[in-house]
Design a protein around this motif. Structure first.
Motif, PDB file in Angstrom:
ATOM      1  N   GLY A 165     -28.356  33.016 -72.098  1.00 23.24           N
ATOM      2  CA  GLY A 165     -28.698  34.304 -71.597  1.00 23.24           C
ATOM      3  C   GLY A 165     -28.811  35.378 -72.949  1.00 23.24           C
ATOM      4  N   VAL A 166     -28.428  35.132 -74.009  1.00 26.83           N
ATOM      5  CA  VAL A 166     -28.840  35.955 -75.228  1.00 26.83           C
ATOM      6  C   VAL A 166     -30.174  35.657 -75.572  1.00 26.83           C
ATOM      7  CG1 VAL A 166     -28.466  36.227 -77.745  1.00 26.83           C
ATOM      8  CG2 VAL A 166     -26.456  35.960 -75.914  1.00 26.83           C
ATOM      9  N   GLY A 167     -30.779  34.771 -75.540  1.00 23.69           N
ATOM     10  CA  GLY A 167     -32.056  34.463 -75.654  1.00 23.69           C
ATOM     11  C   GLY A 167     -32.964  34.980 -74.663  1.00 23.69           C
ATOM     12  N   THR A 216      -2.125  40.460 -46.780  1.00 18.95           N
ATOM     13  CA  THR A 216      -3.019  39.717 -47.717  1.00 18.95           C
ATOM     14  C   THR A 216      -2.593  40.473 -49.230  1.00 18.95           C
ATOM     15  OG1 THR A 216      -4.900  41.438 -47.504  1.00 18.95           O
ATOM     16  CG2 THR A 216      -4.854  39.463 -46.125  1.00 18.95           C
ATOM     17  N   PHE A 217      -2.250  39.557 -50.005  1.00 16.72           N
ATOM     18  CA  PHE A 217      -1.954  39.811 -51.425  1.00 16.72           C
ATOM     19  C   PHE A 217      -3.300  39.636 -52.254  1.00 16.72           C
ATOM     20  CE2 PHE A 217       2.108  39.358 -49.666  1.00 16.72           C
ATOM     21  CZ  PHE A 217       2.921  40.436 -50.081  1.00 16.72           C
ATOM     22  N   GLY A 218      -3.913  40.752 -52.737  1.00 15.13           N
ATOM     23  CA  GLY A 218      -5.124  40.394 -53.629  1.00 15.13           C
ATOM     24  C   GLY A 218      -4.958  40.399 -55.028  1.00 15.13           C
ATOM     25  N   ILE A 219      -5.044  39.305 -55.658  1.00 21.85           N
ATOM     26  CA  ILE A 219      -4.982  39.029 -57.015  1.00 21.85           C
ATOM     27  C   ILE A 219      -6.200  39.444 -57.799  1.00 21.85           C
ATOM     28  CG2 ILE A 219      -4.346  37.422 -58.780  1.00 21.85           C
ATOM     29  CD1 ILE A 219      -3.061  35.743 -56.691  1.00 21.85           C
ATOM     30  N   GLN A 220      -6.018  40.633 -58.570  1.00 24.27           N
ATOM     31  CA  GLN A 220      -7.183  41.361 -59.103  1.00 24.27           C
ATOM     32  C   GLN A 220      -7.026  41.051 -60.592  1.00 24.27           C
ATOM     33  OE1 GLN A 220      -7.165  45.428 -58.039  1.00 24.27           O
ATOM     34  NE2 GLN A 220      -6.694  45.078 -55.621  1.00 24.27           N
ATOM     35  N   HIS A 221      -8.524  40.449 -61.022  1.00 25.83           N
ATOM     36  CA  HIS A 221      -8.761  39.958 -62.109  1.00 25.83           C
ATOM     37  C   HIS A 221      -9.434  41.328 -62.958  1.00 25.83           C
ATOM     38  CE1 HIS A 221      -7.487  35.788 -61.325  1.00 25.83           C
ATOM     39  NE2 HIS A 221      -8.280  36.085 -59.989  1.00 25.83           N
ATOM     40  N   GLY A 222      -9.060  41.289 -64.074  1.00 29.65           N
ATOM     41  CA  GLY A 222      -9.478  42.519 -65.269  1.00 29.65           C
ATOM     42  C   GLY A 222     -11.040  42.145 -65.556  1.00 29.65           C
ATOM     43  N   PHE A 223     -11.595  40.793 -65.604  1.00 32.23           N
ATOM     44  CA  PHE A 223     -12.929  40.528 -65.906  1.00 32.23           C
ATOM     45  C   PHE A 223     -13.165  41.004 -67.314  1.00 32.23           C
ATOM     46  CE2 PHE A 223     -12.590  41.527 -61.301  1.00 32.23           C
ATOM     47  CZ  PHE A 223     -13.300  40.204 -60.920  1.00 32.23           C
ATOM     48  N   ASP A 224     -12.290  40.574 -68.051  1.00 31.81           N
ATOM     49  CA  ASP A 224     -12.344  40.763 -69.476  1.00 31.81           C
ATOM     50  C   ASP A 224     -13.134  39.714 -70.400  1.00 31.81           C
ATOM     51  OD1 ASP A 224     -11.316  43.353 -69.637  1.00 31.81           O
ATOM     52  OD2 ASP A 224      -9.283  42.317 -69.807  1.00 31.81           O
ATOM     53  N   ALA A 225     -13.100  38.372 -69.243  1.00 30.62           N
ATOM     54  CA  ALA A 225     -13.632  37.222 -69.981  1.00 30.62           C
ATOM     55  C   ALA A 225     -15.156  36.806 -69.242  1.00 30.62           C
ATOM     56  CB  ALA A 225     -12.700  36.109 -69.677  1.00 30.62           C
ATOM     57  N   THR A 226     -16.043  37.753 -69.157  1.00 33.31           N
ATOM     58  CA  THR A 226     -17.390  37.394 -68.409  1.00 33.31           C
ATOM     59  C   THR A 226     -18.177  37.050 -69.635  1.00 33.31           C
ATOM     60  OG1 THR A 226     -18.239  39.611 -68.801  1.00 33.31           O
ATOM     61  CG2 THR A 226     -17.169  39.103 -66.588  1.00 33.31           C
ATOM     62  N   MET A 227     -19.275  36.292 -69.342  1.00 31.63           N
ATOM     63  CA  MET A 227     -20.280  36.082 -70.355  1.00 31.63           C
ATOM     64  C   MET A 227     -20.647  37.144 -71.253  1.00 31.63           C
ATOM     65  SD  MET A 227     -21.083  32.901 -70.781  1.00 31.63           S
ATOM     66  CE  MET A 227     -20.991  31.233 -69.792  1.00 31.63           C
ATOM     67  N   GLU A 228     -20.986  38.261 -70.506  1.00 29.59           N
ATOM     68  CA  GLU A 228     -21.510  39.765 -70.957  1.00 29.59           C
ATOM     69  C   GLU A 228     -20.557  40.071 -72.233  1.00 29.59           C
ATOM     70  OE1 GLU A 228     -22.334  44.147 -69.975  1.00 29.59           O
ATOM     71  OE2 GLU A 228     -21.994  42.787 -68.493  1.00 29.59           O
ATOM     72  N   SER A 229     -19.212  39.995 -71.613  1.00 30.99           N
ATOM     73  CA  SER A 229     -18.075  40.551 -72.604  1.00 30.99           C
ATOM     74  C   SER A 229     -18.127  39.731 -73.995  1.00 30.99           C
ATOM     75  CB  SER A 229     -16.774  40.533 -71.748  1.00 30.99           C
ATOM     76  OG  SER A 229     -16.161  39.244 -71.722  1.00 30.99           O
ATOM     77  N   LEU A 230     -18.151  38.537 -73.789  1.00 37.58           N
ATOM     78  CA  LEU A 230     -18.373  37.588 -74.918  1.00 37.58           C
ATOM     79  C   LEU A 230     -19.559  38.172 -75.755  1.00 37.58           C
ATOM     80  CD1 LEU A 230     -17.899  33.878 -73.762  1.00 37.58           C
ATOM     81  CD2 LEU A 230     -16.155  35.438 -74.566  1.00 37.58           C
ATOM     82  N   VAL A 231     -20.752  38.510 -75.274  1.00 39.99           N
ATOM     83  CA  VAL A 231     -21.926  38.942 -75.922  1.00 39.99           C
ATOM     84  C   VAL A 231     -21.322  40.256 -76.980  1.00 39.99           C
ATOM     85  CG1 VAL A 231     -24.019  40.063 -75.798  1.00 39.99           C
ATOM     86  CG2 VAL A 231     -23.647  38.095 -74.573  1.00 39.99           C
ATOM     87  N   HIS A 232     -20.644  41.254 -76.001  1.00 43.38           N
ATOM     88  CA  HIS A 232     -20.139  42.206 -76.650  1.00 43.38           C
ATOM     89  C   HIS A 232     -19.155  42.109 -77.819  1.00 43.38           C
ATOM     90  CE1 HIS A 232     -22.011  45.415 -73.964  1.00 43.38           C
ATOM     91  NE2 HIS A 232     -21.337  44.710 -73.013  1.00 43.38           N
ATOM     92  N   HIS A 272     -35.731  32.468 -66.441  1.00 47.95           N
ATOM     93  CA  HIS A 272     -35.399  33.785 -67.183  1.00 47.95           C
ATOM     94  C   HIS A 272     -34.455  34.723 -66.665  1.00 47.95           C
ATOM     95  CE1 HIS A 272     -36.406  36.984 -70.223  1.00 47.95           C
ATOM     96  NE2 HIS A 272     -36.033  37.569 -69.244  1.00 47.95           N
ATOM     97  N   THR A 273     -34.489  35.058 -65.343  1.00 46.37           N
ATOM     98  CA  THR A 273     -33.652  35.810 -64.725  1.00 46.37           C
ATOM     99  C   THR A 273     -32.310  35.269 -64.440  1.00 46.37           C
ATOM    100  OG1 THR A 273     -35.405  37.052 -63.447  1.00 46.37           O
ATOM    101  CG2 THR A 273     -33.287  37.304 -62.599  1.00 46.37           C
ATOM    102  N   SER A 274     -32.308  33.953 -64.092  1.00 41.32           N
ATOM    103  CA  SER A 274     -31.101  33.211 -63.880  1.00 41.32           C
ATOM    104  C   SER A 274     -30.098  33.238 -65.180  1.00 41.32           C
ATOM    105  CB  SER A 274     -31.394  31.742 -63.501  1.00 41.32           C
ATOM    106  OG  SER A 274     -32.016  31.876 -62.275  1.00 41.32           O
ATOM    107  N   ALA A 275     -30.800  33.240 -66.392  1.00 44.81           N
ATOM    108  CA  ALA A 275     -30.069  33.179 -67.434  1.00 44.81           C
ATOM    109  C   ALA A 275     -29.475  34.621 -67.711  1.00 44.81           C
ATOM    110  CB  ALA A 275     -30.973  32.870 -68.648  1.00 44.81           C
ATOM    111  N   ILE A 276     -30.197  35.625 -67.553  1.00 47.37           N
ATOM    112  CA  ILE A 276     -29.419  36.607 -67.562  1.00 47.37           C
ATOM    113  C   ILE A 276     -28.333  36.849 -66.748  1.00 47.37           C
ATOM    114  CG2 ILE A 276     -29.928  39.299 -67.578  1.00 47.37           C
ATOM    115  CD1 ILE A 276     -32.767  38.861 -68.716  1.00 47.37           C
ATOM    116  N   CYS A 277     -28.539  36.649 -65.562  1.00 44.94           N
ATOM    117  CA  CYS A 277     -27.519  36.740 -64.329  1.00 44.94           C
ATOM    118  C   CYS A 277     -26.442  35.923 -64.702  1.00 44.94           C
ATOM    119  CB  CYS A 277     -28.092  36.283 -63.069  1.00 44.94           C
ATOM    120  SG  CYS A 277     -29.388  37.320 -62.460  1.00 44.94           S
ATOM    121  N   SER A 278     -26.514  34.985 -65.347  1.00 47.86           N
ATOM    122  CA  SER A 278     -25.150  33.966 -65.654  1.00 47.86           C
ATOM    123  C   SER A 278     -24.289  34.736 -66.668  1.00 47.86           C
ATOM    124  CB  SER A 278     -25.738  32.771 -66.394  1.00 47.86           C
ATOM    125  OG  SER A 278     -26.150  32.822 -67.669  1.00 47.86           O
ATOM    126  N   LEU A 279     -24.860  35.832 -67.410  1.00 48.92           N
ATOM    127  CA  LEU A 279     -23.937  36.837 -67.986  1.00 48.92           C
ATOM    128  C   LEU A 279     -22.835  37.538 -67.361  1.00 48.92           C
ATOM    129  CD1 LEU A 279     -26.665  37.680 -70.824  1.00 48.92           C
ATOM    130  CD2 LEU A 279     -25.190  36.165 -71.103  1.00 48.92           C
TER     131      LEU A 279
END
Length: 279
Positions: A244-246, A132-148, A209-216
């Protein structure tokens, strides 16, 4: 008694696998690619129960045969490591799946977040081995990273965010700026909200409210091709981002701010929490 054999990090043990992993890494432009070897005994043997992986997986059948059950849709789309969790039996039974048998030379692609399991055929007397070859992503493009990132842009345009929010001597650091507090608060809210990952329990009890935060925590399909695959438009991404920001902003309060400062401030220091609170 028969045992399963798992050898991790094959890309560090055998040059041909290392070369293939590096080529796959360059081709997919991903963070890294790792390879594991799995050898299972005959007779409907199963190494792992039904699960999902946080990386994209390419399976290469090397020897023997193996039956795979693969769910038709990702259980969690674009899953990140902190959102990986064990599915419940109810969720497994509700998910439609396809069965496929791999033979030597066959290749199977499993998008991250897709539920799957694998067993050796019941009628087979042969061992089964696959890579199994696991293609590991850096997760630099999450919703949270966009907020930062948005906070960084905001700070560049508003120099007041660079000024001290917590005076010198009130914590181990010389001073804490408003910009640093904003980044800390963002990470704290997103990380502390129960979104149903490992060690979390909120699966069916989420409020809007929680779902919006989790989407980040979700990864963002920035490329047009990925948006087409995911069926997401810029408008949908923008809506999730704003929601999410709201939801985070609604948790802001003076009381929590003072509570945070109280946690890092010496109680006997002049100008401490009591004086800040009175101001």
């Amino acid at each position: 008694k028969e045992f399963f054999l798992v050898i991790n990090n094959m890309e560090n043990r055998w040059e041909p696998i290392k070369d293939f992993a590096r080529s796959l890494e360059m081709e997919t432009k991903t963070h890294s690619v790792a390879c594991n070897l799995y050898l299972t005994p005959p007779g409907a043997a199963q190494a792992f129960e039904t699960h999902m992986d946080w990386m994209d997986v390419i399976v290469v059948q090397v020897a023997g045969e193996k039956d795979w059950s693969v769910w038709t849709k990702p259980f969690v789309k674009l899953v990140s490591p902190d959102r990986k969790r064990k599915p419940t039996m109810k969720e497994i039974k509700m998910s439609p799946f396809d069965n496929v048998r791999l033979r030597p030379g066959d290749v199977l692609y499993l998008p991250r977040g897709t539920l799957h399991n694998a067993t050796t055929p019941l009628e087979s007397d042969d061992l089964s081995m696959h890579l199994t070859f696991g293609i590991q992503h850096g997760f630099d493009a999450t919703m949270e990273s966009l907020v930062h990132h948005a906070l960084l842009l905001f700070s560049d345009q508003n120099r007041r965010t660079k000024t001290p929010a917590v005076p010198k001597g009130m914590c181990k650091k010389d001073e804490v700026t408003y910009e640093e507090l904003l980044h800390f608060a963002t990470s704290e809210i997103v990380r502390q909200t129960d979104c149903g990952g490992f060690g979390e329990t909120a699966l069916d009890k989420r409020s809007p409210h929680t779902s919006a935060i989790c989407s980040l925590r979700e990864s963002v399909p920035l490329h047009k091709q990925m948006q087409m695959l995911e069926g997401k438009s810029d408008h949908e991404i923008e809506y999730k981002f704003v929601s999410g920001v709201g939801a985070m902003a609604s948790q802001v309060s003076i009381g929590k701010t003072l509570e945070f400062i109280s946690g890092i401030a010496p109680q006997n220091q002049p100008g401490g929490v009591k004086e800040l609170g009175s101001q």
